[in-house]
Design an enzyme around this catalytic site. Sequence first.
Site, PDB file in Angstrom:
ATOM      1  N   HIS A  52       1.844   1.865 -11.867  1.00  0.00           N
ATOM      2  CA  HIS A  52       2.357   0.889 -12.904  1.00  0.00           C
ATOM      3  C   HIS A  52       1.953   1.283 -14.204  1.00  0.00           C
ATOM      4  O   HIS A  52       0.779   1.867 -14.637  1.00  0.00           O
ATOM      5  CB  HIS A  52       2.044  -0.529 -12.655  1.00  0.00           C
ATOM      6  CG  HIS A  52       2.489  -1.136 -11.279  1.00  0.00           C
ATOM      7  ND1 HIS A  52       2.249  -2.335 -10.928  1.00  0.00           N
ATOM      8  CD2 HIS A  52       3.421  -0.315 -10.272  1.00  0.00           C
ATOM      9  CE1 HIS A  52       2.811  -2.545  -9.447  1.00  0.00           C
ATOM     10  NE2 HIS A  52       3.327  -1.460  -9.288  1.00  0.00           N
ATOM     11  N   GLU A  54       0.682  -0.458 -16.606  1.00  0.00           N
ATOM     12  CA  GLU A  54      -0.491  -1.157 -17.068  1.00  0.00           C
ATOM     13  C   GLU A  54      -1.645  -0.381 -16.222  1.00  0.00           C
ATOM     14  O   GLU A  54      -2.599  -0.139 -17.112  1.00  0.00           O
ATOM     15  CB  GLU A  54      -0.675  -2.514 -16.550  1.00  0.00           C
ATOM     16  CG  GLU A  54       0.286  -3.467 -16.798  1.00  0.00           C
ATOM     17  CD  GLU A  54       1.457  -3.603 -15.667  1.00  0.00           C
ATOM     18  OE1 GLU A  54       2.206  -2.546 -15.286  1.00  0.00           O
ATOM     19  OE2 GLU A  54       1.707  -4.784 -15.070  1.00  0.00           O
ATOM     20  N   CYS A  80       1.091  -7.648 -11.995  1.00  0.00           N
ATOM     21  CA  CYS A  80       0.928  -8.152 -10.448  1.00  0.00           C
ATOM     22  C   CYS A  80      -0.493  -8.241 -10.011  1.00  0.00           C
ATOM     23  O   CYS A  80      -1.301  -8.050 -11.009  1.00  0.00           O
ATOM     24  CB  CYS A  80       1.529  -6.896  -9.654  1.00  0.00           C
ATOM     25  SG  CYS A  80       0.858  -5.352  -9.632  1.00  0.00           S
ATOM     26  N   CYS A  83      -2.647  -4.981 -10.775  1.00  0.00           N
ATOM     27  CA  CYS A  83      -2.921  -4.953 -12.246  1.00  0.00           C
ATOM     28  C   CYS A  83      -3.899  -5.561 -12.858  1.00  0.00           C
ATOM     29  O   CYS A  83      -4.547  -5.135 -13.608  1.00  0.00           O
ATOM     30  CB  CYS A  83      -1.466  -4.593 -12.908  1.00  0.00           C
ATOM     31  SG  CYS A  83      -0.517  -3.046 -12.658  1.00  0.00           S
TER      32      CYS A  83
END
Length: 147
Positions: A52, A54, A80, A83
Amino acid sequence: MDDRYWMHIALDEAKLALKENEVPVGALIIKDGQIVARAHNACEAKHDPTLHAEMIALRSAHETLGSLDGCTLYVTLEPCAMCTGAMLHLRLPRLVYGAFDPDCGCCGSRIDLSDHWFDHSVETIGGVCERECAALLKDFFRSVRNK
């Protein structure tokens, strides 16, 4: 420079993800008014669901700085659980995100893991440039459904 300024740069990152057929999420980490790390989703390209935006930005900033003290993470979509967990472990002090994620968001929408659950809390501001961030995601998923 304010949160909207930095979120527009994160949106530019998200547009790079879109060009690479990734879910268009962009992230950057700022410290003392400077970009320390910037990233966009790379899950499809690398066949790795943990990549991701992040996570990539957090790893890069940690490698560069060690401590994320004084940093802010800007991301176009609410993080999420994975993260958010990384933010907590890295003791990130501040998060700013754009679009809310009622399905998987763990910083206020579905659940809020960023505040008072663990020994560290992340100051969280959601909804910055929300319309622009959400529109990019909606357009992407609409095009995927139409294919």
